[in-house]
Scaffold this active site. Sequence first.
Site, PDB file in Angstrom:
ATOM      1  CE  LYS A 137      -2.360   2.203  -7.693  1.00 21.71           C
ATOM      2  NZ  LYS A 137      -1.004   2.730  -7.364  1.00 21.71           N
ATOM      3  NE  ARG A 161       7.639   1.716  -0.567  1.00 29.83           N
ATOM      4  CZ  ARG A 161       7.471   2.635  -1.514  1.00 29.83           C
ATOM      5  NH1 ARG A 161       8.354   3.597  -1.661  1.00 29.83           N
ATOM      6  NH2 ARG A 161       6.429   2.589  -2.313  1.00 29.83           N
ATOM      7  CB  CYS A 217       2.934   1.169 -12.744  1.00 27.57           C
ATOM      8  SG  CYS A 217       4.474   1.044 -11.848  1.00 27.57           S
ATOM      9  CB  ALA A 273      -0.954   0.001   1.198  1.00 27.49           C
ATOM     10  CB  ALA A 274       4.078   2.357   1.302  1.00 27.43           C
ATOM     11  N   PRO A 275       3.160   4.418  -1.075  1.00 27.60           N
ATOM     12  CG  PRO A 275       3.497   6.442  -2.186  1.00 27.60           C
ATOM     13  CD  PRO A 275       3.587   4.966  -2.376  1.00 27.60           C
TER      14      PRO A 275
HETATM   15  N1  SAM Z   1      -0.239   0.991  -3.847  1.00 27.03           N
HETATM   16  C1  SAM Z   1       0.796   1.984  -3.608  1.00 27.03           C
HETATM   17  C2  SAM Z   1       0.210   3.358  -3.822  1.00 27.03           C
HETATM   18  O1  SAM Z   1      -0.794   3.495  -4.520  1.00 27.03           O
HETATM   19  O2  SAM Z   1       0.730   4.331  -3.263  1.00 27.03           O
HETATM   20  C3  SAM Z   1       2.028   1.730  -4.424  1.00 27.03           C
HETATM   21  C4  SAM Z   1       2.595   0.365  -4.169  1.00 27.03           C
HETATM   22  S1  SAM Z   1       4.137   0.006  -4.940  1.00 27.03           S
HETATM   23  C5  SAM Z   1       3.695  -0.257  -6.577  1.00 27.03           C
HETATM   24  C6  SAM Z   1       4.456  -1.586  -4.352  1.00 27.03           C
HETATM   25  C7  SAM Z   1       4.743  -1.685  -2.865  1.00 27.03           C
HETATM   26  O3  SAM Z   1       4.865  -3.069  -2.523  1.00 27.03           O
HETATM   27  C8  SAM Z   1       6.041  -1.020  -2.417  1.00 27.03           C
HETATM   28  O4  SAM Z   1       5.776  -0.078  -1.400  1.00 27.03           O
HETATM   29  C9  SAM Z   1       6.882  -2.167  -1.878  1.00 27.03           C
HETATM   30  O5  SAM Z   1       7.666  -1.831  -0.746  1.00 27.03           O
HETATM   31  C10 SAM Z   1       5.829  -3.187  -1.508  1.00 27.03           C
HETATM   32  N2  SAM Z   1       6.319  -4.596  -1.476  1.00 27.03           N
HETATM   33  C11 SAM Z   1       7.539  -5.058  -1.830  1.00 27.03           C
HETATM   34  N3  SAM Z   1       7.576  -6.397  -1.643  1.00 27.03           N
HETATM   35  C12 SAM Z   1       6.387  -6.780  -1.158  1.00 27.03           C
HETATM   36  C13 SAM Z   1       5.836  -8.010  -0.750  1.00 27.03           C
HETATM   37  N4  SAM Z   1       6.520  -9.152  -0.830  1.00 27.03           N
HETATM   38  N5  SAM Z   1       4.582  -8.014  -0.273  1.00 27.03           N
HETATM   39  C14 SAM Z   1       3.852  -6.889  -0.217  1.00 27.03           C
HETATM   40  N6  SAM Z   1       4.317  -5.669  -0.597  1.00 27.03           N
HETATM   41  C15 SAM Z   1       5.571  -5.623  -1.076  1.00 27.03           C
END
Ligand code: SAM
Length: 441
Positions: free
Chosen positions: A114, A137, A230, A109-111
């Site tokens: 959504k 994050r 993305c 979910a970070a940052p």
């Molecule tokens: N949904 C976010 C938004 O709208 O602001 C953007 C998310 S970004 C595309 C993907 C996120 O997944 C990153 O913050 C990353 O740290 C996290 N991530 C990395 N590995 C992960 C895992 N194994 N499980 C869940 N999240 C993970």
Amino acid sequence: MIPLPAPFSDSMRALLGDEAAPFFRALEAPYAAALRLNPFRPGAEEASLPFTDETVPWCPAGRYIRPDTRPGLSPLHAAGAYYIQEASAMAPAAALDAQPGELVLDLCAAPGGKSGQIAGALAGRGALIANEPDAARARLLAATMERLGVANALVTNAWPQELAARFPETFDAILVDAPCSGEGMFRREPDSRLEWREGSPAGCAARQAGILDQAALMLRPGGRLVYSTCTFNRAENEDTVSAFLDRHPDFAPEDFALPGVGESKEGCLRLWPHRVRGDGQFAARLRKAGSPAPAAPIRPGRIDRDIQARLAELKALAPGWEGHVETPRFLLRGDVLCALPGALPEFTGLKAPRCGLHLCRLGRGYIEPDHALAMALRPNEAARSAEFDEAQALRLLSGETAESAFKGWTLLTHRGMPLGWGKASGGVMKNHIPKGLRIHL
Ligand code: SAM
């Protein structure tokens, strides 16, 4: 301009055929910045007019940003009037279509763009668990939820496996906005072209499969799962979805349509930068077979006497807070009293940088209202509020004090939207906006 990686260009030519040329031209054209108006801030639309242009077709609260304006520098940004978000990035939460009263998980979910959009769709009813495994994050995500005034979210800092062990078949809807190779960022952040490797899509696809398998365990029968990235390559998009469907015969693709984009095929929809005013985005909607078990009614819990007394003090400062948390349960985290929405499942043992609405700090014989409470309130929901114009609001955000004819805790607002708390005495309004949120003028 940094050149596109050659293997990426070759694979896009193979995927797009005749459309490859306009696609490559779009990647070198300027991108269209956008923001999403925060539904928890009535008046945000009018206040944001100096910055905003047309509506993003697939997101009614989305607005393209006028060129040569800087909405991020306005005090309206600190007041949570909007979230600056790339237009195509508004599509996955639109595909999820969260409904008020649902229990939703945003797994990556970070940052928090959504999560903020999902919380807006829930309109304060039901609950959202916004999760991010990276601790720094996750703190950023918690700050986003706070700035936007979201009161019914639990922010967790966990790996999907940890959550799946706690929440079997729990959620009505889950968004997996997966970590990906980020080809959709090649226009907005050209440096990302240097990080891409030929093996990136396959490596990311393996990780995405693992995350999706955990999400599948947490979705209740009949629930919906939206998977988004993305990036442009098929390996992380359609191929990841079809491999998931092969492993999980209890899931089926569910078609949907987004205005200005079109209809999905086999549950999958693409936003291409040469077809829409936005960057690259992929979203797939999948439905789990079955129907939900009837939900147990949510009953108010018992509140112990000490907490009741503190809540009475809080009510004198912020009589409107109760309207923001449905059937609240109370939790004391250190000296911070939090109100959790009744719809939230038990989460003891999980790292949670934010638990519902942080109400106040309990001192000996006094309470201090929390910044998060200020950010959830409207001016008429606090016992006392004071309105500041743009120049004054910027000075407050930089840590200055203000004059005040009143005494006591006061909600500081700009255009009716909260900036934080001030505490007035002796004609001076002491500034309680957290130091970490200060801006430098
Ligand atoms: N949904 C976010 C938004 O709208 O602001 C953007 C998310 S970004 C595309 C993907 C996120 O997944 C990153 O913050 C990353 O740290 C996290 N991530 C990395 N590995 C992960 C895992 N194994 N499980 C869940 N999240 C993970």
